[in-house]
Structure formats: structure tokens, C-alpha cells
Scaffold this active site. Structure first.
Site, PDB file in Angstrom:
ATOM      1  N   TYR A  49     -24.010   9.810  20.178  1.00  0.00           N
ATOM      2  CA  TYR A  49     -22.945  10.294  21.066  1.00  0.00           C
ATOM      3  C   TYR A  49     -23.428  10.375  22.507  1.00  0.00           C
ATOM      4  CZ  TYR A  49     -19.135  12.989  22.950  1.00  0.00           C
ATOM      5  OH  TYR A  49     -18.074  13.395  23.717  1.00  0.00           O
ATOM      6  N   PHE A  56     -29.437  12.054  14.776  1.00  0.00           N
ATOM      7  CA  PHE A  56     -29.137  10.646  15.030  1.00  0.00           C
ATOM      8  C   PHE A  56     -27.709  10.495  15.571  1.00  0.00           C
ATOM      9  CE2 PHE A  56     -27.646   6.441  13.786  1.00  0.00           C
ATOM     10  CZ  PHE A  56     -28.685   5.637  14.243  1.00  0.00           C
ATOM     11  N   LYS A  57     -26.784  11.227  14.956  1.00  0.00           N
ATOM     12  CA  LYS A  57     -25.370  11.149  15.387  1.00  0.00           C
ATOM     13  C   LYS A  57     -25.213  11.733  16.802  1.00  0.00           C
ATOM     14  CE  LYS A  57     -23.163  10.293  11.231  1.00  0.00           C
ATOM     15  NZ  LYS A  57     -23.715   8.956  11.004  1.00  0.00           N
ATOM     16  N   ILE A  58     -25.919  12.827  17.055  1.00  0.00           N
ATOM     17  CA  ILE A  58     -25.805  13.444  18.391  1.00  0.00           C
ATOM     18  C   ILE A  58     -26.375  12.493  19.452  1.00  0.00           C
ATOM     19  CG2 ILE A  58     -26.465  15.433  19.806  1.00  0.00           C
ATOM     20  CD1 ILE A  58     -26.639  17.044  17.169  1.00  0.00           C
TER      21      ILE A  58
END
Ligand code: DCP
Ligand code: MG
Length: 527
Positions: free
Chosen positions: A235, A230-232
Site C-alpha cells: 500500500y 507485506f500488504k502495508i
């Protein structure tokens, strides 16, 4: 061409097509090192959008091929140069003329940058900066990383993968690194390890993460759970990670980071200091009663009190000393200074034991342009196990170094966990050291760790202290889980019968562990 703004660094885009992996890494390293060197006022910066760039570095020679990457009309506005331009510029410590480095005969770069008056000042700004030594990773004596390793980026063990100093997804890793650090500082160890592993896996991924490879590659990488993905994805879509930015801006994160960067202060102590109301290093200096200069032991070379202090009473390296010297110890150490310190230490070591050998390990050996400390493994060929010879040599050396810049010492710590402390094969001394002042440099205090090894432990000590931390962690795990062995700095044993191995080289340790050789510069499995 209008040319970029005079105070901005040159934006460099690297076309990866036709470049091999090593060259890509080398070029990224040059740009990354430049950033470190000038500490925010770099001459070059990596640019991820070719249309936004000032300089395009490429091995492409044909117009048709180049047009796959950039519109021809735009290309004509830019300097299109061969990789050699970046190498030579890095070596010269300035952006050199593009003209001799045209990648395509159709674009000779003669109209670019150096010709316009606006850019003359830009060029002279580069010229006025100091030049710096080119670090060439291939100058390390080791053999290159086995080709097979480069295809291993999907594997779970960092000690099976190639991890360059700077990877293609470095900006993403910097953001994830903030989240890792925050969790570490808060004592959330399991959670922090999850981030550490994710960072290490992405470090080895050979391509720039993009929407096209997200579903095919990224979701299948080990250790990337839903939250991480999710974080990638965040980004990838927005160019940032919200939580990293909030964390970075928070007082708590800034204070805990600063506190735990002081010698002897871990995350738990840092949190306690924060809970006691401390926020800055100055608060901490008051708390530890550190006054301007007065708390620094005035010892070692050039010291007026030197004669008054007996050499067996070298002062203790403590948090208070670490705080008093905080600004020095926070200043990154350039490779040239690491080498000078190493030379001086070995000059004294050879006086005591002419046949001793040594390797500078830690981040230096992995190719870091700037290190936080100096780690040296000193091998003593004639030393027998059993007695106290390793420690005795260490103590003698420290006493000699006390006259040449050692300021204080943490004492000696036996490092023989694998083979039993009674063997006394490996000793570590943590010190603070400063080279004498000269015409060019002021004295800057540095953390210097000396590791003394008997012949049996020399090669494992070298691997154990070369790092990175994650590489070491997985090396130990690999040895245990996959090989039924126990590895650490002090040796390599077979678990079921405690058989001791006696490696004859670093490569030999890899062989015993059933691992392909990985060059130290490819062991950077952390941010
Ligand atoms: N090391 C380890 N366990 C420790 C301390 C160190 O395995 N408790 C290993 C891994 C590190 C190496 O030793 O990579 C050197 O430790 P440093 O803390 O000096 O870290 P680096 O040299 O990698 O980076 P720098 O000193 O620039 O921060
Ligand atoms: Mg180090």
C-alpha cells in the site's frame, strides 16, 4: 488561481504540525462525516498531497514554518486557513469564504475560489445543499480520555489504546477491511481475527504510516505478521492493495456481503445461498418469496390493521421481514434521527417508570455520524433481581411502542451469562421501528435494539454495548488474563470466588478493571 473543477469536492490538506492529537482527529472526523453525509458527493475531501490540495488547514502562523511543508509560490495559490474554517464550514454545511480565516497574514486568501465566476457556481452549489447538525464529540458528557492512554499505541489490548473514529491511516484500513470481511464471509475465522487485530492496532497508531517510520515503528507493532507487513508495504509503495481490489470486484464477495447484511443471515447461510446459485438481493427476495410490499407486516403506528391485531401478538422479526424492508434497513441513520427515536422511546418508558434512565449506546455513542441501528440501554432503578421485573417492564414498553412505531420484535433474550440467567437482570429486545411520517421525512424502518437493565447491570451493559466489537473482545480478554475477572454486559465477577462487583458508574468499571478511562469516541477499534 484557476480553482478546482466545479463538481469536485474541495481537496483539503491538513498540516499536522502544531495541531494536537484531538484537533487532528476532530478535523479528520469533520471531513469523514461530510463524506458520509453526502454519500459520494461530498463538499470536502481529505487530500494527502499538499501540492494537489485546494485548501490547506493549519495552525502555523509563520511563513518560514509553512515553507517546511510547501513551496511559497505554490502556497500563494492556495487557501491557507485556520482549523476554524473547517469547523465553521462543516457547521454551515458549505464551504464558507476563506477571507476571515487566513492562517498567515501574508496570504489573505482574498483571491481564492469565491471570487472567480467559475467558482461562483461552485459556491452556490454548496449553498443549495442542506445544512447539517455539527456533531461535537466533546459534547458527550464523559471526561476526556486519559492522556496516558494516547501513548499506549504499542500495547496489545485495544482497551488500553485510544482508537479514534477516523485515524490518519484510514484509507489503508479501508483496504485491509475488505480483506478482513472477505475472510469472515468465507468462514476463515482465525484469519479474519488476525486482520481485525491488525486493523485495531493501526487504528491507534498516531502517525501517518510512511517509509520513514515503517522500520522504526510499524514492524514492531503487535499482531502485524510478515503477511500483514507485506500488504502495508504494498500500500505504501503503490497506494493500493491488489488483493483488496480483486476481492472488491468479485461477484462472490459482493453477493456474500449483500446476503449477510440481511437480518438473521450469517456468513454460512450467505455461502449456502450463493452455492444455490443466488447472486443478488432480488434473487434472495424471490427465494424467500418476498413480494413487493405485501410481506411487510402492516402494523404499528398509522396502520389500518392495527386494531385487528392483539398487542401480545406482535409479529416476529424474521429474515423475510428483513428482506422486505431491506432498502430501508440499509439506509444509514443520521444522529438526529437516533435522538428522535430515543426521545420517543423514553417518553413511553417514563410513562411506565418515571425514574428510569437511559443511554444511547453502540456506534452512536462512539461518535459515528451515521449508524446501522439504534441501541438503547434502559436502566430501571427500582427493579429487584430475582423476579421477572426487568422483562415485564420491557414487555410493557414494547406494547406501548407498538402504537408508536414498533413493527415487529425478535422476542426477549435474557443476557445474564455472567451472573446466571435466573437473576433476570438484563433483557434485550430486537425490534424494527419507524418514526411517523411528517412533512419532511418519509417513514423509514430502522433496527432498534432495547436493552433493559437492573441497577446491578446498568453500567456494564453500557460498556458492553458501546463497543466497538474489538474493544469489547479485548476488554473481556484483559479482565480474564490480566485481572482474573470475568466481564460482560451483565456484570463483572472475580473468577476464583465469583465475587460480584457492584459498579456505581462506567468509570468505576474501568477502575475495578485497572484501566485508564477511555472516552467512548476513542473506543473505535474497528475500521
Ligand atoms: N455487541 C457485542 N456483542 C454482540 C453484539 C453487540 O459486544 N453480539 C456490542 C458491540 C457493539 C455494540 O454492542 O459495538 C452494538 O452492536 P451493533 O451491532 O449495533 O454495532 P455498532 O452499534 O457498533 O455499529 P452499527 O450499529 O452502526 O453498525
Ligand atoms: Mg448499533
Amino acid at each position: 488561481m484557476g480553482g478546482p473543477h466545479t463538481t469536485d469536492p474541495l481537496k483539503v490538506y491538513i498540516i499536522q504540525a502544531k495541531l494536537d492529537q484531538d484537533t487532528i482527529i476532530e478535523l479528520h472526523n469533520l471531513l469523514e462525516r461530510d463524506k458520509y453525509y453526502y454519500n459520494g458527493s461530498a463538499k470536502f475531501t481529505l487530500c494527502n498531497d499538499i501540492n494537489e490540495s485546494d485548501v490547506v488547514v493549519t495552525a502555523i502562523k509563520m511563513r518560514k514554518r509553512l515553507e517546511r511543508h510547501i513551496d511559497w509560490e505554490i502556497a500563494k495559490q492556495k487557501a491557507i486557513v485556520t482549523p476554524q474554517w473547517l469547523r465553521d464550514s462543516a457547521q454551515a454545511g458549505k464551504a464558507i469564504s476563506f477571507q476571515d480565516y487566513a492562517a498567515l497574514s501574508e496570504i489573505n486568501n482574498s483571491n481564492i475560489i469565491h471570487d472567480s465566476p467559475e467558482n461562483q457556481s461552485r459556491a452556490s452549489q454548496f449553498l443549495s445543499r442542506p445544512s447539517f447538525q455539527l456533531f461535537n464529540p466533546s459534547s458527550l458528557e464523559e471526561e476526556p480520555t486519559n492522556e496516558r492512554v494516547k501513548a499506549n499505541w504499542r500495547l496489545r489490548y485495544a482497551c488500553k489504546r485510544a482508537s479514534p473514529l477516523v485515524c490518519k491511516n484510514q484509507p489503508l484500513l479501508v483496504e485491509l477491511g475488505v480483506l478482513y470481511r472477505a475472510r469472515e464471509l468465507e468462514g476463515l475465522e482465525v484469519n479474519a481475527l488476525g486482520y481485525e487485530r491488525a486493523i485495531a492496532v493501526i487504528k491507534s497508531y498516531p502517525n501517518l504510516i510512511a517509509h520513514e517510520n515503517f522500520e522504526t515503528d510499524i514492524v514492531h507493532l503487535p499482531f502485524l505478521g510478515e503477511k500483514m507487513l507485506f500488504k502495508i508495504r504494498e500500500y505504501l509503495t503503490t497506494g493500493r492493495i491488489q488483493e483488496s481490489e480483486t476481492t472488491r470486484a468479485s461477484q462472490r464477495f459482493q453477493s456474500l456481503s449483500a446476503f449477510s447484511s440481511v437480518y438473521g443471515v450469517g456468513p454460512a447461510t450467505a455461502r449456502k445461498l450463493y452455492d444455490d446459485g443466488l447472486r443478488t438481493i432480488d434473487d434472495m427476495k424471490r427465494y424467500y418469496d418476498v413480494q413487493e410490499d405485501t410481506e411487510v407486516p402492516q402494523l404499528g403506528a398509522n396502520s389500518v390493521t392495527n386494531d385487528l391485531i392483539r398487542k401480545d401478538q406482535i409479529p416476529n422479526l424474521s429474515t423475510k421481514v428483513g428482506l422486505a424492508l431491506y432498502e430501508d434497513l440499509e439506509t444509514p441513520i443520521p444522529r438526529s434521527e437516533v435522538e428522535q427515536i430515543h426521545d420517543l422511546v423514553m417518553q413511553e418508558a417514563r410513562y411506565l417508570m418515571p425514574e428510569c434512565i437511559s443511554t444511547v449506546v453502540g456506534g452512536y455513542r462512539r461518535g459515528k455520524p451515521y449508524c446501522n441501528d439504534v441501541d438503547i440501554v434502559i436502566g430501571c432503578p427500582n427493579i429487584q433481581s430475582g423476579g421477572n421485573q426487568v422483562k415485564a417492564l420491557g414487555e410493557k414498553l414494547i406494547k406501548r411502542l407498538y402504537d408508536r412505531g414498533v413493527l415487529c420484535l425478535s422476542g426477549f433474550h435474557a443476557q445474564d451469562s455472567v451472573r446466571g440467567a435466573h437473576l433476570n437482570l438484563l433483557e434485550k429486545a430486537m425490534t424494527i421501528f419507524a418514526l411517523p411520517k411528517n412533512a419532511v421525512h418519509q417513514r423509514v424502518h430502522r433496527r432498534l435494539d432495547l436493552i433493559f437493565a437492573a441497577p446491578e447491570t446498568y453500567w456494564t451493559a453500557i460498556i458492553g454495548w458501546t463497543g466497538s466489537k474489538m474493544f469489547e473482545r479485548d476488554l473481556r480478554l484483559w479482565a480474564k488474563v490480566e485481572m482474573g475477572m470475568k466481564f460482560d454486559s451483565s456484570g463483572l465477577t472475580r473468577r476464583y470466588d465469583s465475587k460480584l462487583f457492584m459498579p456505581s458508574s462506567e468509570r468505576h468499571v474501568f477502575e475495578i478493571l485497572g484501566l485508564d478511562w477511555i472516552d467512548p469516541t476513542m473506543r473505535n477499534a474497528d475500521v
